[in-house]
Design a protein around this motif. Structure first.
Motif, PDB file in Angstrom:
ATOM      1  N   ALA A   1       2.829  41.997  98.267  1.00 57.24           N
ATOM      2  CA  ALA A   1       4.028  42.246  99.074  1.00 57.24           C
ATOM      3  C   ALA A   1       5.178  42.759  98.208  1.00 57.24           C
ATOM      4  O   ALA A   1       5.867  43.714  98.574  1.00 57.24           O
ATOM      5  CB  ALA A   1       4.434  40.974  99.811  1.00 57.24           C
ATOM      6  N   CYS A   2       5.376  42.144  97.061  1.00 56.45           N
ATOM      7  CA  CYS A   2       6.493  42.539  96.189  1.00 56.45           C
ATOM      8  C   CYS A   2       6.243  43.882  95.521  1.00 56.45           C
ATOM      9  O   CYS A   2       7.188  44.651  95.312  1.00 56.45           O
ATOM     10  CB  CYS A   2       6.762  41.451  95.157  1.00 56.45           C
ATOM     11  N   ALA A   3       5.002  44.174  95.185  1.00 56.49           N
ATOM     12  CA  ALA A   3       4.690  45.477  94.585  1.00 56.49           C
ATOM     13  C   ALA A   3       5.040  46.594  95.558  1.00 56.49           C
ATOM     14  O   ALA A   3       5.652  47.594  95.180  1.00 56.49           O
ATOM     15  CB  ALA A   3       3.219  45.546  94.203  1.00 56.49           C
ATOM     16  N   GLY A   4       4.670  46.412  96.804  1.00 58.41           N
ATOM     17  CA  GLY A   4       5.000  47.409  97.814  1.00 58.41           C
ATOM     18  C   GLY A   4       6.486  47.516  98.052  1.00 58.41           C
ATOM     19  O   GLY A   4       7.035  48.614  98.169  1.00 58.41           O
TER      20      GLY A   4
ATOM     21  N   PHE B   1      11.118  43.247  91.130  1.00 59.51           N
ATOM     22  CA  PHE B   1       9.784  42.734  91.445  1.00 59.51           C
ATOM     23  C   PHE B   1       9.694  41.266  91.031  1.00 59.51           C
ATOM     24  O   PHE B   1       9.198  40.424  91.784  1.00 59.51           O
ATOM     25  CB  PHE B   1       8.702  43.558  90.746  1.00 59.51           C
ATOM     26  N   ALA B   2      10.193  40.970  89.831  1.00 61.82           N
ATOM     27  CA  ALA B   2      10.190  39.580  89.359  1.00 61.82           C
ATOM     28  C   ALA B   2      10.974  38.696  90.315  1.00 61.82           C
ATOM     29  O   ALA B   2      10.535  37.596  90.675  1.00 61.82           O
ATOM     30  CB  ALA B   2      10.766  39.490  87.946  1.00 61.82           C
ATOM     31  N   ASN B   3      12.126  39.175  90.751  1.00 60.07           N
ATOM     32  CA  ASN B   3      12.939  38.406  91.680  1.00 60.07           C
ATOM     33  C   ASN B   3      12.210  38.189  93.000  1.00 60.07           C
ATOM     34  O   ASN B   3      12.172  37.072  93.532  1.00 60.07           O
ATOM     35  CB  ASN B   3      14.279  39.096  91.930  1.00 60.07           C
ATOM     36  N   CYS B   4      11.632  39.232  93.544  1.00 62.64           N
ATOM     37  CA  CYS B   4      10.898  39.133  94.803  1.00 62.64           C
ATOM     38  C   CYS B   4       9.791  38.094  94.694  1.00 62.64           C
ATOM     39  O   CYS B   4       9.651  37.221  95.556  1.00 62.64           O
ATOM     40  CB  CYS B   4      10.316  40.502  95.162  1.00 62.64           C
ATOM     41  N   PHE B   5       9.014  38.180  93.624  1.00 61.62           N
ATOM     42  CA  PHE B   5       7.890  37.262  93.451  1.00 61.62           C
ATOM     43  C   PHE B   5       8.370  35.819  93.323  1.00 61.62           C
ATOM     44  O   PHE B   5       7.844  34.914  93.966  1.00 61.62           O
ATOM     45  CB  PHE B   5       7.062  37.655  92.225  1.00 61.62           C
ATOM     46  N   LEU B   6       9.385  35.607  92.504  1.00 58.13           N
ATOM     47  CA  LEU B   6       9.879  34.246  92.301  1.00 58.13           C
ATOM     48  C   LEU B   6      10.548  33.693  93.554  1.00 58.13           C
ATOM     49  O   LEU B   6      10.452  32.495  93.830  1.00 58.13           O
ATOM     50  CB  LEU B   6      10.824  34.200  91.100  1.00 58.13           C
ATOM     51  N   GLU B   7      11.190  34.571  94.334  1.00 62.22           N
ATOM     52  CA  GLU B   7      11.759  34.120  95.606  1.00 62.22           C
ATOM     53  C   GLU B   7      10.664  33.735  96.589  1.00 62.22           C
ATOM     54  O   GLU B   7      10.751  32.707  97.255  1.00 62.22           O
ATOM     55  CB  GLU B   7      12.672  35.194  96.212  1.00 62.22           C
ATOM     56  N   LYS B   8       9.626  34.554  96.690  1.00 64.12           N
ATOM     57  CA  LYS B   8       8.524  34.254  97.609  1.00 64.12           C
ATOM     58  C   LYS B   8       7.804  32.967  97.209  1.00 64.12           C
ATOM     59  O   LYS B   8       7.286  32.251  98.057  1.00 64.12           O
ATOM     60  CB  LYS B   8       7.548  35.426  97.693  1.00 64.12           C
TER      61      LYS B   8
ATOM     62  N   ASP C   1      18.426  33.208  96.078  1.00 67.15           N
ATOM     63  CA  ASP C   1      19.705  33.889  95.862  1.00 67.15           C
ATOM     64  C   ASP C   1      20.119  33.911  94.388  1.00 67.15           C
ATOM     65  O   ASP C   1      21.276  33.660  94.050  1.00 67.15           O
ATOM     66  CB  ASP C   1      20.815  33.253  96.707  1.00 67.15           C
ATOM     67  N   GLY C   2      19.163  34.171  93.515  1.00 66.75           N
ATOM     68  CA  GLY C   2      19.455  34.281  92.091  1.00 66.75           C
ATOM     69  C   GLY C   2      19.609  32.959  91.357  1.00 66.75           C
ATOM     70  O   GLY C   2      19.971  32.943  90.189  1.00 66.75           O
ATOM     71  N   GLN C   3      19.318  31.860  92.026  1.00 66.67           N
ATOM     72  CA  GLN C   3      19.435  30.536  91.411  1.00 66.67           C
ATOM     73  C   GLN C   3      18.058  29.892  91.291  1.00 66.67           C
ATOM     74  O   GLN C   3      17.335  29.789  92.283  1.00 66.67           O
ATOM     75  CB  GLN C   3      20.333  29.627  92.259  1.00 66.67           C
ATOM     76  N   ILE C   4      17.716  29.455  90.090  1.00 70.63           N
ATOM     77  CA  ILE C   4      16.452  28.749  89.877  1.00 70.63           C
ATOM     78  C   ILE C   4      16.485  27.429  90.641  1.00 70.63           C
ATOM     79  O   ILE C   4      17.523  26.793  90.736  1.00 70.63           O
ATOM     80  CB  ILE C   4      16.180  28.523  88.370  1.00 70.63           C
TER      81      ILE C   4
ATOM     82  N   GLY D   1      21.511  36.427  84.518  1.00 69.59           N
ATOM     83  CA  GLY D   1      21.645  37.859  84.301  1.00 69.59           C
ATOM     84  C   GLY D   1      22.835  38.391  85.074  1.00 69.59           C
ATOM     85  O   GLY D   1      23.556  37.633  85.722  1.00 69.59           O
ATOM     86  N   ALA D   2      23.003  39.712  85.046  1.00 71.13           N
ATOM     87  CA  ALA D   2      24.121  40.352  85.737  1.00 71.13           C
ATOM     88  C   ALA D   2      23.976  40.289  87.253  1.00 71.13           C
ATOM     89  O   ALA D   2      24.953  40.347  87.977  1.00 71.13           O
ATOM     90  CB  ALA D   2      24.237  41.808  85.296  1.00 71.13           C
ATOM     91  N   ASP D   3      22.732  40.176  87.740  1.00 72.43           N
ATOM     92  CA  ASP D   3      22.462  40.060  89.167  1.00 72.43           C
ATOM     93  C   ASP D   3      21.187  39.235  89.348  1.00 72.43           C
ATOM     94  O   ASP D   3      20.590  38.798  88.371  1.00 72.43           O
ATOM     95  CB  ASP D   3      22.337  41.444  89.823  1.00 72.43           C
ATOM     96  N   LYS D   4      20.793  39.034  90.592  1.00 71.14           N
ATOM     97  CA  LYS D   4      19.645  38.162  90.836  1.00 71.14           C
ATOM     98  C   LYS D   4      18.344  38.747  90.296  1.00 71.14           C
ATOM     99  O   LYS D   4      17.479  37.993  89.851  1.00 71.14           O
ATOM    100  CB  LYS D   4      19.525  37.806  92.314  1.00 71.14           C
ATOM    101  N   CYS D   5      18.202  40.064  90.290  1.00 71.02           N
ATOM    102  CA  CYS D   5      16.988  40.661  89.737  1.00 71.02           C
ATOM    103  C   CYS D   5      16.894  40.419  88.237  1.00 71.02           C
ATOM    104  O   CYS D   5      15.837  40.043  87.722  1.00 71.02           O
ATOM    105  CB  CYS D   5      16.940  42.160  90.042  1.00 71.02           C
ATOM    106  N   GLU D   6      18.000  40.619  87.544  1.00 70.40           N
ATOM    107  CA  GLU D   6      18.011  40.403  86.095  1.00 70.40           C
ATOM    108  C   GLU D   6      17.831  38.926  85.756  1.00 70.40           C
ATOM    109  O   GLU D   6      17.138  38.584  84.795  1.00 70.40           O
ATOM    110  CB  GLU D   6      19.303  40.935  85.483  1.00 70.40           C
ATOM    111  N   THR D   7      18.422  38.048  86.540  1.00 66.35           N
ATOM    112  CA  THR D   7      18.249  36.612  86.310  1.00 66.35           C
ATOM    113  C   THR D   7      16.779  36.225  86.435  1.00 66.35           C
ATOM    114  O   THR D   7      16.230  35.538  85.559  1.00 66.35           O
ATOM    115  CB  THR D   7      19.107  35.795  87.289  1.00 66.35           C
ATOM    116  N   SER D   8      16.123  36.674  87.500  1.00 66.51           N
ATOM    117  CA  SER D   8      14.711  36.354  87.690  1.00 66.51           C
ATOM    118  C   SER D   8      13.851  36.931  86.579  1.00 66.51           C
ATOM    119  O   SER D   8      12.918  36.283  86.095  1.00 66.51           O
ATOM    120  CB  SER D   8      14.221  36.856  89.049  1.00 66.51           C
TER     121      SER D   8
END
Length: 130
Positions: A33-36, A63-70, A76-79, A109-116
Motif C-alpha cells: 500500500a505504501c509503495a503505491g 514511504f517510511a512514514n506511511c509504513f510506520l503509521e500503518k 502524526d509524526g509522533q512515535i 525531523g523537519a516533518d513527519k516523513c523525515e521523523t519516521s
C-alpha cells in the motif's frame, strides 16, 4: 518482487526474530500500500534495505512514514512507544526493545516523513540489539 524488497527493508524493525505468517502478510500489505502511495522505486527500496541512508529521496522518507503509521508505530509524526513495545516486545524481548527505544524514540525531523525516516534509520542501525 518490489513489494518483497520493501517488506525486507522494514522487517528489520523486528530484526533477527521470527515473524508469524500473519505478521509477514500484514507487513507485505502495508509495504504494498505504501509503495503505491509514495511511488518508491526498486532501487530506492534496495538502498533502504541495504542500510544506505546517504541520499534519501523525500519519497523514501514518506514511504517510511506511511509504513510506520500503518503499523501504528507513528501517529502524526509522533512515535508511539507503547505500541512499539507492545508489538516488538513479545517478539524480541521487552528489555531489548526498551534499550533501542531509549536511543531512537526522541529523534525528530523537519516533518513527519523525515521523523519516521530517522526513526527507521535508528532502529535499523541498532537492529543487532533487538
Amino acid at each position: 518482487m518490489k513489494v518483497f524488497i520493501i517488506l525486507a527493508a522494514f522487517a528489520t524493525l523486528a530484526a533477527a526474530v521470527e515473524l508469524t505468517d500473519t505478521q509477514k502478510a500484514e507487513l507485505k500489505e502495508r509495504a504494498k500500500a505504501c509503495a503505491g502511495q509514495e511511488g518508491v522505486t526498486k532501487e530506492q527500496a534496495l538502498a533502504l534495505r541495504a542500510g544506505n541512508f546517504e541520499d534519501a529521496d523525500p519519497k523514501v522518507k514518506c514511504f517510511a512514514n506511511c509504513f510506520l503509521e500503518k503499523a501504528g508505530f507513528v501517529v502524526d509524526g509522533q512515535i508511539k512507544p507503547d505500541v512499539v513495545l507492545a508489538k516488538l516486545g513479545p517478539i524480541a524481548g521487552v528489555d531489548k526493545v526498551n534499550a533501542v527505544q531509549a536511543k531512537c524514540d526522541s529523534l525528530k525531523g523537519a516533518d513527519k516523513c523525515e521523523t519516521s525516516y530517522e526513526l527507521y534509520k535508528c532502529y535499523y542501525q541498532n537492529r543487532a540489539e533487538i
